[in-house]
Design an enzyme around this catalytic site. Structure first.
Site, PDB file in Angstrom:
ATOM      1  N   PRO A 118       6.449  -1.502 -16.799  1.00  0.00           N
ATOM      2  CA  PRO A 118       5.873  -2.510 -15.914  1.00  0.00           C
ATOM      3  C   PRO A 118       6.947  -3.289 -15.165  1.00  0.00           C
ATOM      4  O   PRO A 118       7.995  -3.614 -15.731  1.00  0.00           O
ATOM      5  CB  PRO A 118       5.105  -3.419 -16.879  1.00  0.00           C
ATOM      6  CG  PRO A 118       4.850  -2.581 -18.074  1.00  0.00           C
ATOM      7  CD  PRO A 118       6.035  -1.669 -18.188  1.00  0.00           C
ATOM      8  N   GLU A 119       6.679  -3.574 -13.898  1.00  0.00           N
ATOM      9  CA  GLU A 119       7.625  -4.381 -13.126  1.00  0.00           C
ATOM     10  C   GLU A 119       7.288  -5.862 -13.308  1.00  0.00           C
ATOM     11  O   GLU A 119       6.290  -6.228 -13.931  1.00  0.00           O
ATOM     12  CB  GLU A 119       7.606  -3.934 -11.670  1.00  0.00           C
ATOM     13  CG  GLU A 119       7.875  -2.431 -11.558  1.00  0.00           C
ATOM     14  CD  GLU A 119       8.498  -1.974 -10.250  1.00  0.00           C
ATOM     15  OE1 GLU A 119       9.054  -2.804  -9.525  1.00  0.00           O
ATOM     16  OE2 GLU A 119       8.430  -0.770  -9.967  1.00  0.00           O
ATOM     17  N   LYS A 144      11.404  -8.845 -16.661  1.00  0.00           N
ATOM     18  CA  LYS A 144      10.466  -7.995 -17.385  1.00  0.00           C
ATOM     19  C   LYS A 144      10.263  -8.457 -18.821  1.00  0.00           C
ATOM     20  O   LYS A 144       9.713  -7.717 -19.637  1.00  0.00           O
ATOM     21  CB  LYS A 144      10.964  -6.547 -17.360  1.00  0.00           C
ATOM     22  CG  LYS A 144      11.077  -5.966 -15.949  1.00  0.00           C
ATOM     23  CD  LYS A 144      11.544  -4.527 -15.980  1.00  0.00           C
ATOM     24  CE  LYS A 144      11.683  -3.968 -14.566  1.00  0.00           C
ATOM     25  NZ  LYS A 144      12.090  -2.549 -14.566  1.00  0.00           N
ATOM     26  N   ARG A 146      17.166   7.498 -12.751  1.00  0.00           N
ATOM     27  CA  ARG A 146      15.846   7.144 -12.225  1.00  0.00           C
ATOM     28  C   ARG A 146      15.622   7.837 -10.894  1.00  0.00           C
ATOM     29  O   ARG A 146      16.554   8.020 -10.100  1.00  0.00           O
ATOM     30  CB  ARG A 146      15.737   5.614 -12.026  1.00  0.00           C
ATOM     31  CG  ARG A 146      15.925   4.802 -13.279  1.00  0.00           C
ATOM     32  CD  ARG A 146      14.843   5.065 -14.330  1.00  0.00           C
ATOM     33  NE  ARG A 146      13.523   4.741 -13.825  1.00  0.00           N
ATOM     34  CZ  ARG A 146      12.989   3.525 -13.851  1.00  0.00           C
ATOM     35  NH1 ARG A 146      13.681   2.510 -14.375  1.00  0.00           N
ATOM     36  NH2 ARG A 146      11.778   3.307 -13.398  1.00  0.00           N
TER      37      ARG A 146
END
Length: 269
Positions: free
Chosen positions: A2-3, A52, A259
């Site tokens: 989750p951001e 986060k 990523r």
């Protein structure tokens, strides 16, 4: 993972749902049972997000009175009407009407004020916090030979920014993600920061990430809405080989520091 906007929404939900009520803390799974028992019967004094990471400050005179949560890749905190817990619930917070169940976090631990301060000190500026100061982030970006695409994923610089916001902001500003930070103009950095503040605030409000401008929505372009587990309308994120909504060039992707990175080679020269 989750951001930051997701964590800020959770902090807001905890505050609005439980307010100043006396709460039941438990660990149906058992892995947080001792800590939950120490908090049981107390109130949430403050729930806040830093990047986060979520901090739930419980009104308790025990030095360890802050629940520190990082959801990681598979964790989730879900609010449901009160019922018997199902599945592997690490932590349940409930007022007997609504239950907030935490499952699969990267970590969930009980910490002190000093621990919280130390954790926050390691983080960069959070675009969603009104007390954020981007100046130290600019200083470090301006001195770095690493790409801006890599720097934006560094939580010690941009707290709460993840892969989607990274890709989308750089596209919206026409910046090549491979540009070294030291080659960015101050005006370009300021534009990145301003767009993050705006887009992430919209994410908190709407509960999804939408980054396309009005002229590029499905309705405006007479195209099908995006179908993706992450939801929201985006320009390049997870759209490799699909035509750019602006110029039609196929979106490119590569792996940057582990990523996936997405960009348009024409719009982001």
């Amino acid at each position: 993972m989750p951001e930051g906007h997701v964590i800020h929404r959770l902090a807001e939900r905890l505050a609005t749902t439980f307010g100043d009520r006396q709460l039941e803390f438990s660990s149906p799974q058992g892995r947080f049972a001792e800590e939950a028992a120490r908090l049981n019967g107390h109130r949430i004094e403050l729930a806040e997000a830093w990047g986060k990471q979520l901090f739930i400050d419980v009104d308790h005179d025990d030095p360890e009175h802050i629940v520190h949560i990082h959801l990681g890749l598979i964790g989730g905190l879900r609010f449901t009407p009160y019922a018997a817990p199902t599945g592997q619930v690490r932590l349940r917070i409930t007022d007997g009407i609504t239950a907030a169940d935490l499952r699969g976090p990267q970590w969930c631990r009980l910490i002190t004020d000093a621990d919280r301060d130390a954790a926050v000190a390691k983080l960069g500026a959070d675009p969603l916090r009104p007390d954020a100061d981007p100046e130290p982030t600019w200083t470090r970006v301006h001195r770095s030979g690493k790409s801006i695409g890599a720097l934006m994923m560094d939580q010690k610089l941009f707290a709460g920014v993840g892969n989607i916001y990274r890709a989308e902001v750089l596209f919206r500003l026409g910046l090549d993600p491979r540009t070294p930070g030291k080659n960015l103009a101050r005006s370009e950095f300021d534009a990145i920061w301003a767009d993050l503040v705006d887009l992430m605030a919209t994410g908190v409000r709407d509960g999804r990430i939408d980054t396309v401008r009005p002229e590029h929505t499905p309705e405006a372009m007479h195209r099908q809405p995006r179908e993706d587990d992450h939801g929201g309308e985006v320009y390049v994120y997870r759209r490799a080989a699909q035509p750019c909504h602006v110029c039609g060039t196929p979106v490119e992707s590569t792996v940057l520091e582990g990523r996936n990175l997405f960009w348009c080679p024409r719009c982001q020269r």
